[in-house]
Design a protein around this motif. Structure first.
Motif, mmCIF file in Angstrom:
data_model
loop_
_atom_site.group_PDB
_atom_site.id
_atom_site.type_symbol
_atom_site.label_atom_id
_atom_site.label_comp_id
_atom_site.label_asym_id
_atom_site.label_seq_id
_atom_site.Cartn_x
_atom_site.Cartn_y
_atom_site.Cartn_z
ATOM 1 N N ILE A 198 0.859 -1.188 0.000
ATOM 2 C CA ILE A 198 0.000 0.000 0.000
ATOM 3 C C ILE A 198 0.890 1.231 0.000
ATOM 4 O O ILE A 198 1.703 1.418 0.910
ATOM 5 N N VAL A 239 1.663 5.202 0.405
ATOM 6 C CA VAL A 239 1.141 6.283 1.249
ATOM 7 C C VAL A 239 1.246 7.575 0.452
ATOM 8 O O VAL A 239 2.339 8.005 0.086
ATOM 9 N N GLU A 240 0.084 8.166 0.185
ATOM 10 C CA GLU A 240 0.030 9.408 -0.584
ATOM 11 C C GLU A 240 -0.202 10.587 0.351
ATOM 12 O O GLU A 240 -0.644 10.420 1.483
ATOM 13 N N GLY A 241 0.081 11.761 -0.167
ATOM 14 C CA GLY A 241 -0.255 12.972 0.572
ATOM 15 C C GLY A 241 0.825 13.492 1.499
ATOM 16 O O GLY A 241 0.553 14.357 2.329
ATOM 17 N N GLU A 259 0.230 9.954 9.839
ATOM 18 C CA GLU A 259 -0.949 10.788 9.593
ATOM 19 C C GLU A 259 -1.449 10.618 8.158
ATOM 20 O O GLU A 259 -2.653 10.509 7.925
ATOM 21 N N ALA A 260 -0.543 10.579 7.192
ATOM 22 C CA ALA A 260 -0.958 10.407 5.795
ATOM 23 C C ALA A 260 -1.627 9.046 5.591
ATOM 24 O O ALA A 260 -2.631 8.945 4.883
ATOM 25 N N ALA A 261 -1.091 8.001 6.209
ATOM 26 C CA ALA A 261 -1.692 6.672 6.100
ATOM 27 C C ALA A 261 -3.092 6.655 6.710
ATOM 28 O O ALA A 261 -4.028 6.088 6.135
ATOM 29 N N ARG A 262 -3.235 7.296 7.864
ATOM 30 C CA ARG A 262 -4.547 7.370 8.523
ATOM 31 C C ARG A 262 -5.536 8.136 7.650
ATOM 32 O O ARG A 262 -6.662 7.705 7.430
ATOM 33 N N ARG A 263 -5.094 9.265 7.108
ATOM 34 C CA ARG A 263 -5.953 10.123 6.285
ATOM 35 C C ARG A 263 -6.468 9.395 5.048
ATOM 36 O O ARG A 263 -7.594 9.612 4.624
ATOM 37 N N GLN A 264 -5.653 8.537 4.466
ATOM 38 C CA GLN A 264 -6.087 7.841 3.243
ATOM 39 C C GLN A 264 -6.860 6.561 3.547
ATOM 40 O O GLN A 264 -7.232 5.818 2.637
ATOM 41 N N GLY A 265 -7.087 6.293 4.827
ATOM 42 C CA GLY A 265 -7.902 5.137 5.197
ATOM 43 C C GLY A 265 -7.134 3.841 5.331
ATOM 44 O O GLY A 265 -7.736 2.760 5.346
ATOM 45 N N THR A 266 -5.814 3.924 5.400
ATOM 46 C CA THR A 266 -4.982 2.724 5.572
ATOM 47 C C THR A 266 -4.026 2.946 6.752
ATOM 48 O O THR A 266 -2.813 2.997 6.561
#
Length: 163
Positions: A8, A10-12, A28-35
């Protein structure tokens, strides 16, 4: 059921700067993208963002090339300031050819241009490998585990290689 592996991305993530908290930005980026990062996840982190956060950047405009760097630069057709940076990150030159130096770094890696890279940075900037990637990975792992509360693993990866 056999083990399952999933990759997976990690974007953003923002453009990283010296002093940035890489672990917090990734989590934080992983959490934000739902993963969100989960227990026993293995994170493979680009060397480039670690190097940027650690301040392993050199402004070529601030580099004065040595006579050796100037001679090599003329022979291989590269900027003498960049060659100076490559030499400063190297134990020895293994091979040189048009446009490239194959060297052994102070880390013991044999690679092109000592891992010194000018992609994804300003034109006047060179990005170096982390001074101690094992230490960097351990610090990143400790911080990620503290943020997530999970047992994890971290690899700092780069795309350098040799022919």
């Amino acid at each position: 059921m056999p083990p399952r592996y999933e990759v997976i991305g990690v974007e953003g993530l923002p453009e990283l700067r010296q002093g940035d908290d890489v672990a917090a930005l990734i989590a934080e980026a992983a959490r934000r993208q739902g993963t969100p990062i989960g227990a026993r996840d293995l994170l493979v982190v680009s060397q480039k963002i670690v190097s940027k956060a650690e301040g392993r950047l050199v402004r070529l405009s601030e580099v004065t090339p040595s006579p050796r760097a100037q001679a090599i630069a003329e022979e291989i057709g590269r900027d003498a300031r960049l060659v100076e940076v490559i030499l400063s990150e190297s134990r020895r030159i293994v091979r040189q050819a048009k446009g490239v130096l194959i060297v052994e770094t102070h880390h013991g890696f044999v690679c092109a241009n000592a891992g010194v890279d000018q992609s994804n940075v300003d034109a006047d900037t060179a990005c170096l490998l982390p001074a101690d990637s094992d230490r960097s990975a351990a610090a990143l792992l400790e911080r990620l585990q503290a943020l997530t509360g999970h047992e994890l693993a971290v690899i700092i990866a780069d795309t350098f290689g040799r022919r």
